[in-house]
Scaffold this active site. Sequence first.
Site, mmCIF file in Angstrom:
data_model
loop_
_atom_site.group_PDB
_atom_site.id
_atom_site.type_symbol
_atom_site.label_atom_id
_atom_site.label_comp_id
_atom_site.label_asym_id
_atom_site.label_seq_id
_atom_site.Cartn_x
_atom_site.Cartn_y
_atom_site.Cartn_z
ATOM 1 N N THR A 128 0.845 -1.186 0.000
ATOM 2 C CA THR A 128 0.000 0.000 0.000
ATOM 3 C C THR A 128 0.887 1.246 0.000
ATOM 4 O O THR A 128 2.003 1.217 0.494
ATOM 5 C CB THR A 128 -0.871 -0.026 1.265
ATOM 6 O OG1 THR A 128 -1.793 -1.113 1.161
ATOM 7 C CG2 THR A 128 -1.628 1.278 1.471
ATOM 8 N N ARG A 131 -14.674 -6.734 -0.379
ATOM 9 C CA ARG A 131 -14.029 -6.414 0.891
ATOM 10 C C ARG A 131 -13.455 -4.992 0.829
ATOM 11 O O ARG A 131 -12.855 -4.585 -0.144
ATOM 12 C CB ARG A 131 -12.926 -7.414 1.189
ATOM 13 C CG ARG A 131 -12.150 -7.157 2.504
ATOM 14 C CD ARG A 131 -10.871 -6.386 2.265
ATOM 15 N NE ARG A 131 -10.050 -6.254 3.484
ATOM 16 C CZ ARG A 131 -8.953 -5.519 3.566
ATOM 17 N NH1 ARG A 131 -8.521 -4.842 2.511
ATOM 18 N NH2 ARG A 131 -8.275 -5.434 4.695
ATOM 19 N N ILE A 132 -13.663 -4.227 1.888
ATOM 20 C CA ILE A 132 -13.122 -2.876 2.000
ATOM 21 C C ILE A 132 -12.199 -2.832 3.207
ATOM 22 O O ILE A 132 -12.549 -3.317 4.288
ATOM 23 C CB ILE A 132 -14.257 -1.838 2.132
ATOM 24 C CG1 ILE A 132 -15.069 -1.782 0.834
ATOM 25 C CG2 ILE A 132 -13.699 -0.456 2.477
ATOM 26 C CD1 ILE A 132 -16.321 -0.964 0.922
ATOM 27 N N ASP A 166 -8.863 -0.617 5.433
ATOM 28 C CA ASP A 166 -8.717 0.619 6.195
ATOM 29 C C ASP A 166 -8.405 1.833 5.328
ATOM 30 O O ASP A 166 -8.704 2.968 5.710
ATOM 31 C CB ASP A 166 -7.589 0.463 7.214
ATOM 32 C CG ASP A 166 -6.229 0.307 6.544
ATOM 33 O OD1 ASP A 166 -5.393 1.219 6.636
ATOM 34 O OD2 ASP A 166 -6.007 -0.735 5.916
ATOM 35 N N GLY A 213 -0.769 -1.749 6.449
ATOM 36 C CA GLY A 213 -0.698 -2.990 7.211
ATOM 37 C C GLY A 213 -1.970 -3.795 7.102
ATOM 38 O O GLY A 213 -2.637 -3.797 6.065
ATOM 39 N N LYS A 214 -2.329 -4.479 8.179
ATOM 40 C CA LYS A 214 -3.515 -5.322 8.207
ATOM 41 C C LYS A 214 -4.741 -4.457 8.475
ATOM 42 O O LYS A 214 -4.950 -3.976 9.583
ATOM 43 C CB LYS A 214 -3.382 -6.404 9.273
ATOM 44 C CG LYS A 214 -4.552 -7.371 9.277
ATOM 45 C CD LYS A 214 -4.384 -8.435 10.357
ATOM 46 C CE LYS A 214 -5.630 -9.314 10.420
ATOM 47 N NZ LYS A 214 -5.561 -10.283 11.529
ATOM 48 N N GLY A 215 -5.551 -4.271 7.443
ATOM 49 C CA GLY A 215 -6.666 -3.327 7.515
ATOM 50 C C GLY A 215 -7.647 -3.591 8.630
ATOM 51 O O GLY A 215 -8.154 -2.651 9.261
#
Length: 316
Positions: free
Chosen positions: A186, A214-215, A217, A237-239
Amino acid sequence: MGWAIALHGGAGDIPRTLPPERREPRLATLRRCLDLGAAALRAGRSALDVVELVVRELEDCPHFNAGKGSVLTSDGTVEMEASVMDATGMRCGAVSGLSTVVNPISLARLVMDKTPHIYLAFEGAEAFARDQGVETRDQSHFITEENIERLRNAKEANRVQIDYTQYNYTDPICAPNNDDNSRTGTVGCVAVDASGGLASATSTGGLVNKMAGRIGDTPVIGAGTYANALCAVSTTGKGEDIMRHTVARDVVAVMEHRGLSLEEAAARVVAGVPRGSVGLVAVSAAGEVTMPYNTTGMFRACATEDGYSEVAIWPA
Protein backbone atom coordinates in the site's frame (compact mmCIF):
# COMPACT_ATOMS: atom_id res chain seq x y z
CA MET A 1 10.10 24.28 11.54
CA GLY A 2 8.74 24.70 7.99
CA TRP A 3 7.51 22.14 5.51
CA ALA A 4 7.90 18.37 5.87
CA ILE A 5 6.87 15.29 3.92
CA ALA A 6 6.76 11.53 4.56
CA LEU A 7 5.64 8.64 2.39
CA HIS A 8 5.38 4.88 2.61
CA GLY A 9 5.19 1.91 0.28
CA GLY A 10 3.80 -0.65 2.67
CA ALA A 11 4.81 -2.48 5.85
CA GLY A 12 5.14 -6.18 6.63
CA ASP A 13 7.51 -9.09 7.05
CA ILE A 14 10.06 -7.74 4.60
CA PRO A 15 13.13 -10.03 4.82
CA ARG A 16 16.59 -8.51 4.82
CA THR A 17 17.35 -11.09 2.15
CA LEU A 18 14.98 -9.36 -0.27
CA PRO A 19 16.97 -9.46 -3.55
CA PRO A 20 18.30 -6.19 -4.97
CA GLU A 21 16.16 -6.54 -8.10
CA ARG A 22 13.08 -6.49 -5.86
CA ARG A 23 14.35 -3.94 -3.36
CA GLU A 24 16.05 -1.30 -5.46
CA PRO A 25 13.20 -0.38 -7.85
CA ARG A 26 10.98 0.35 -4.86
CA LEU A 27 13.63 2.40 -3.09
CA ALA A 28 14.38 4.30 -6.30
CA THR A 29 10.70 5.11 -6.69
CA LEU A 30 10.47 6.31 -3.09
CA ARG A 31 13.51 8.56 -3.62
CA ARG A 32 12.07 9.97 -6.84
CA CYS A 33 8.68 10.61 -5.26
CA LEU A 34 10.29 12.16 -2.18
CA ASP A 35 12.30 14.52 -4.39
CA LEU A 36 9.17 15.36 -6.37
CA GLY A 37 7.16 16.16 -3.24
CA ALA A 38 9.96 18.13 -1.59
CA ALA A 39 10.46 20.21 -4.74
CA ALA A 40 6.74 20.96 -4.86
CA LEU A 41 6.75 22.07 -1.22
CA ARG A 42 9.80 24.27 -1.79
CA ALA A 43 7.94 25.82 -4.73
CA GLY A 44 5.09 26.80 -2.40
CA ARG A 45 2.50 24.21 -3.38
CA SER A 46 -0.09 23.23 -0.79
CA ALA A 47 0.17 20.08 1.28
CA LEU A 48 -3.02 18.80 -0.35
CA ASP A 49 -1.63 19.20 -3.86
CA VAL A 50 1.62 17.55 -2.84
CA VAL A 51 0.15 14.42 -1.26
CA GLU A 52 -2.07 13.89 -4.32
CA LEU A 53 0.89 14.42 -6.65
CA VAL A 54 3.10 11.94 -4.79
CA VAL A 55 0.46 9.24 -4.42
CA ARG A 56 -0.41 9.51 -8.12
CA GLU A 57 3.24 8.76 -8.91
CA LEU A 58 3.22 5.79 -6.55
CA GLU A 59 -0.03 4.51 -8.10
CA ASP A 60 1.65 4.57 -11.51
CA CYS A 61 4.48 2.34 -10.25
CA PRO A 62 3.76 -1.40 -10.68
CA HIS A 63 6.10 -2.28 -7.80
CA PHE A 64 3.56 -1.13 -5.18
CA ASN A 65 0.06 -2.36 -4.35
CA ALA A 66 -1.93 0.60 -5.69
CA GLY A 67 -3.09 1.74 -9.11
CA LYS A 68 -1.12 -0.13 -11.76
CA GLY A 69 0.33 -2.55 -9.21
CA SER A 70 -2.97 -3.44 -7.51
CA VAL A 71 -3.38 -7.03 -6.41
CA LEU A 72 -6.31 -9.26 -7.33
CA THR A 73 -9.41 -10.43 -5.49
CA SER A 74 -10.40 -14.08 -5.20
CA ASP A 75 -12.41 -13.56 -8.39
CA GLY A 76 -9.32 -12.37 -10.25
CA THR A 77 -10.56 -8.78 -10.42
CA VAL A 78 -9.10 -5.45 -9.31
CA GLU A 79 -10.83 -3.42 -6.58
CA MET A 80 -8.80 -0.29 -5.79
CA GLU A 81 -9.47 2.14 -2.96
CA ALA A 82 -8.09 5.46 -1.78
CA SER A 83 -8.74 8.42 0.49
CA VAL A 84 -7.49 11.94 1.03
CA MET A 85 -7.96 14.44 3.85
CA ASP A 86 -7.23 18.14 4.04
CA ALA A 87 -6.90 19.54 7.56
CA THR A 88 -8.27 22.86 6.35
CA GLY A 89 -11.99 22.57 7.02
CA MET A 90 -11.59 18.85 7.88
CA ARG A 91 -12.43 18.05 4.27
CA CYS A 92 -12.06 14.47 3.03
CA GLY A 93 -12.92 12.14 0.18
CA ALA A 94 -12.74 8.38 -0.34
CA VAL A 95 -13.41 5.74 -2.99
CA SER A 96 -13.58 1.93 -3.08
CA GLY A 97 -14.25 -0.84 -5.56
CA LEU A 98 -12.58 0.86 -8.52
CA SER A 99 -11.65 -1.34 -11.46
CA THR A 100 -10.88 1.13 -14.27
CA VAL A 101 -9.65 4.40 -12.70
CA VAL A 102 -5.92 4.96 -13.31
CA ASN A 103 -5.39 7.21 -10.28
CA PRO A 104 -7.88 6.47 -7.48
CA ILE A 105 -6.39 9.16 -5.25
CA SER A 106 -7.42 11.88 -7.69
CA LEU A 107 -10.96 10.52 -7.81
CA ALA A 108 -11.04 10.61 -3.99
CA ARG A 109 -10.06 14.28 -4.16
CA LEU A 110 -12.82 14.94 -6.68
CA VAL A 111 -15.33 13.34 -4.31
CA MET A 112 -14.09 15.79 -1.69
CA ASP A 113 -14.06 18.82 -3.98
CA LYS A 114 -17.06 18.21 -6.24
CA THR A 115 -19.70 16.37 -4.21
CA PRO A 116 -21.53 16.86 -0.90
CA HIS A 117 -20.36 13.38 0.11
CA ILE A 118 -17.22 11.81 1.55
CA TYR A 119 -17.28 8.25 0.23
CA LEU A 120 -18.32 6.72 -3.12
CA ALA A 121 -17.88 3.05 -4.00
CA PHE A 122 -18.12 0.51 -6.81
CA GLU A 123 -20.42 1.41 -9.71
CA GLY A 124 -21.38 4.76 -8.22
CA ALA A 125 -17.72 5.71 -7.97
CA GLU A 126 -17.02 4.45 -11.49
CA ALA A 127 -19.96 6.46 -12.85
CA PHE A 128 -18.70 9.56 -11.06
CA ALA A 129 -15.26 9.00 -12.61
CA ARG A 130 -16.79 8.90 -16.08
CA ASP A 131 -18.80 12.05 -15.37
CA GLN A 132 -15.65 13.86 -14.24
CA GLY A 133 -13.63 12.73 -17.25
CA VAL A 134 -10.79 11.19 -15.25
CA GLU A 135 -8.44 8.79 -17.00
CA THR A 136 -9.72 5.21 -17.08
CA ARG A 137 -8.46 2.00 -18.63
CA ASP A 138 -9.88 -1.41 -19.28
CA GLN A 139 -9.43 -3.64 -16.24
CA SER A 140 -6.85 -5.66 -18.17
CA HIS A 141 -4.48 -2.68 -17.82
CA PHE A 142 -4.21 -3.38 -14.08
CA ILE A 143 -4.03 -7.18 -14.23
CA THR A 144 -0.32 -7.92 -14.49
CA GLU A 145 1.33 -11.32 -14.83
CA GLU A 146 2.99 -10.77 -11.47
CA ASN A 147 -0.36 -10.25 -9.76
CA ILE A 148 -1.87 -13.28 -11.49
CA GLU A 149 1.00 -15.32 -10.04
CA ARG A 150 0.49 -13.78 -6.59
CA LEU A 151 -3.18 -14.75 -6.67
CA ARG A 152 -2.36 -18.29 -7.80
CA ASN A 153 0.10 -18.71 -4.92
CA ALA A 154 -2.39 -17.32 -2.40
CA LYS A 155 -5.15 -19.63 -3.63
CA GLU A 156 -2.86 -22.66 -3.46
CA ALA A 157 -2.01 -21.76 0.13
CA ASN A 158 -5.68 -20.96 0.88
CA ARG A 159 -4.62 -17.62 2.30
CA VAL A 160 -5.40 -13.95 2.09
CA GLN A 161 -2.21 -11.93 1.83
CA ILE A 162 -1.50 -8.43 3.13
CA ASP A 163 1.47 -6.32 2.15
CA TYR A 164 4.71 -8.35 2.40
CA THR A 165 3.01 -10.76 4.81
CA GLN A 166 0.65 -13.72 4.55
CA TYR A 167 -2.23 -14.34 6.88
CA ASN A 168 -5.56 -16.09 7.04
CA TYR A 169 -8.50 -15.37 9.28
CA THR A 170 -7.79 -18.18 11.74
CA ASP A 171 -4.01 -17.64 11.93
CA PRO A 172 -3.51 -13.89 11.63
CA ILE A 173 0.27 -13.76 11.38
CA CYS A 174 1.99 -16.51 9.40
CA ALA A 175 5.53 -17.05 8.22
CA PRO A 176 6.65 -14.75 5.42
CA ASN A 177 6.30 -16.08 1.92
CA ASN A 178 9.64 -16.84 0.26
CA ASP A 179 8.29 -15.82 -3.13
CA ASP A 180 9.64 -12.31 -3.65
CA ASN A 181 7.00 -11.66 -6.31
CA SER A 182 4.43 -11.57 -3.52
CA ARG A 183 5.94 -8.52 -1.90
CA THR A 184 4.04 -5.35 -2.76
CA GLY A 185 2.73 -2.55 -0.58
CA THR A 186 0.00 0.00 0.00
CA VAL A 187 1.16 3.59 -0.59
CA GLY A 188 0.60 6.84 1.29
CA CYS A 189 1.90 10.35 1.77
CA VAL A 190 1.55 13.08 4.41
CA ALA A 191 2.78 16.65 4.23
CA VAL A 192 2.80 19.99 6.00
CA ASP A 193 3.41 23.02 3.81
CA ALA A 194 5.16 26.31 4.55
CA SER A 195 1.86 27.84 5.69
CA GLY A 196 1.22 25.03 8.18
CA GLY A 197 -1.40 23.31 6.03
CA LEU A 198 -1.63 19.56 6.60
CA ALA A 199 -2.90 16.78 4.35
CA SER A 200 -2.83 12.99 4.05
CA ALA A 201 -3.46 10.56 1.17
CA THR A 202 -3.48 6.75 1.00
CA SER A 203 -4.11 4.29 -1.86
CA THR A 204 -4.18 0.50 -2.21
CA GLY A 205 -5.31 -2.51 -4.18
CA GLY A 206 -6.19 -4.28 -0.95
CA LEU A 207 -5.37 -7.91 -0.17
CA VAL A 208 -4.28 -10.68 -2.49
CA ASN A 209 -7.16 -13.20 -2.73
CA LYS A 210 -9.53 -11.01 -0.70
CA MET A 211 -13.25 -11.59 -1.07
CA ALA A 212 -14.78 -9.45 -3.78
CA GLY A 213 -16.37 -6.44 -2.11
CA ARG A 214 -14.03 -6.41 0.89
CA ILE A 215 -13.12 -2.88 2.00
CA GLY A 216 -10.04 -2.22 4.09
CA ASP A 217 -8.72 0.62 6.20
CA THR A 218 -7.28 2.73 3.37
CA PRO A 219 -10.51 4.55 2.42
CA VAL A 220 -11.82 4.73 5.99
CA ILE A 221 -11.25 8.21 7.38
CA GLY A 222 -9.76 7.89 10.86
CA ALA A 223 -8.34 4.43 10.19
CA GLY A 224 -6.13 4.63 7.11
CA THR A 225 -6.06 8.40 6.63
CA TYR A 226 -6.52 11.42 8.88
CA ALA A 227 -5.47 15.06 9.11
CA ASN A 228 -6.39 17.95 11.37
CA ALA A 229 -4.69 21.07 12.70
CA LEU A 230 -2.24 18.99 14.77
CA CYS A 231 -0.95 16.38 12.34
CA ALA A 232 -1.54 14.22 9.28
CA VAL A 233 -1.33 10.40 9.30
CA SER A 234 -1.33 7.64 6.64
CA THR A 235 -1.28 3.97 7.67
CA THR A 236 -0.41 0.62 6.12
CA GLY A 237 -0.70 -2.99 7.21
CA LYS A 238 -3.51 -5.32 8.21
CA GLY A 239 -6.67 -3.33 7.51
CA GLU A 240 -8.90 -5.19 9.93
CA ASP A 241 -6.61 -4.37 12.85
CA ILE A 242 -6.10 -0.79 11.70
CA MET A 243 -9.86 -0.25 11.54
CA ARG A 244 -10.45 -1.86 14.93
CA HIS A 245 -7.91 0.49 16.50
CA THR A 246 -8.80 3.58 14.40
CA VAL A 247 -5.05 4.06 14.10
CA ALA A 248 -4.81 7.33 12.18
CA ARG A 249 -7.31 9.18 14.37
CA ASP A 250 -5.86 7.70 17.55
CA VAL A 251 -2.50 9.35 16.90
CA VAL A 252 -4.26 12.71 16.85
CA ALA A 253 -6.37 11.83 19.89
CA VAL A 254 -3.33 10.91 21.98
CA MET A 255 -1.69 14.21 21.04
CA GLU A 256 -4.89 16.10 21.88
CA HIS A 257 -5.81 14.42 25.14
CA ARG A 258 -2.47 13.33 26.60
CA GLY A 259 -0.37 16.23 25.38
CA LEU A 260 2.26 13.95 23.84
CA SER A 261 4.53 14.85 20.96
CA LEU A 262 3.86 13.43 17.50
CA GLU A 263 6.61 10.85 17.88
CA GLU A 264 5.43 9.76 21.33
CA ALA A 265 1.79 9.57 20.29
CA ALA A 266 2.46 7.57 17.12
CA ALA A 267 4.74 5.14 18.97
CA ARG A 268 2.10 4.56 21.66
CA VAL A 269 -0.65 3.89 19.11
CA VAL A 270 1.48 1.51 17.03
CA ALA A 271 2.50 -0.38 20.18
CA GLY A 272 -1.18 -0.89 21.00
CA VAL A 273 -1.93 -2.71 17.73
CA PRO A 274 -1.15 -6.46 17.42
CA ARG A 275 2.47 -6.96 16.49
CA GLY A 276 3.13 -7.39 12.78
CA SER A 277 0.02 -5.46 11.79
CA VAL A 278 0.75 -1.78 11.21
CA GLY A 279 3.05 0.98 10.12
CA LEU A 280 2.38 4.66 9.60
CA VAL A 281 3.89 7.94 8.49
CA ALA A 282 2.94 11.22 10.12
CA VAL A 283 3.89 14.89 10.14
CA SER A 284 2.91 17.62 12.58
CA ALA A 285 2.00 21.27 12.07
CA ALA A 286 5.41 22.10 13.57
CA GLY A 287 7.21 20.15 10.83
CA GLU A 288 8.01 17.06 12.90
CA VAL A 289 8.11 13.66 11.16
CA THR A 290 7.72 10.13 12.50
CA MET A 291 7.50 6.75 10.72
CA PRO A 292 6.93 3.95 13.31
CA TYR A 293 5.92 0.37 12.54
CA ASN A 294 5.57 -2.92 14.44
CA THR A 295 6.36 -5.13 11.44
CA THR A 296 9.75 -6.38 10.30
CA GLY A 297 10.11 -3.39 8.01
CA MET A 298 8.35 -0.62 6.11
CA PHE A 299 9.27 1.02 2.83
CA ARG A 300 9.41 4.67 3.84
CA ALA A 301 10.93 8.05 3.10
CA CYS A 302 10.83 11.57 4.54
CA ALA A 303 12.33 15.02 4.17
CA THR A 304 12.11 18.31 6.07
CA GLU A 305 12.84 21.93 5.23
CA ASP A 306 15.89 21.95 7.50
CA GLY A 307 17.63 19.43 5.23
CA TYR A 308 16.93 16.11 6.93
CA SER A 309 16.00 13.20 4.65
CA GLU A 310 15.69 9.43 5.00
CA VAL A 311 14.84 6.53 2.71
CA ALA A 312 14.75 3.13 4.43
CA ILE A 313 13.10 -0.26 4.85
CA TRP A 314 14.37 -1.76 8.12
CA PRO A 315 15.44 -0.34 11.48
CA ALA A 316 18.83 1.38 11.40
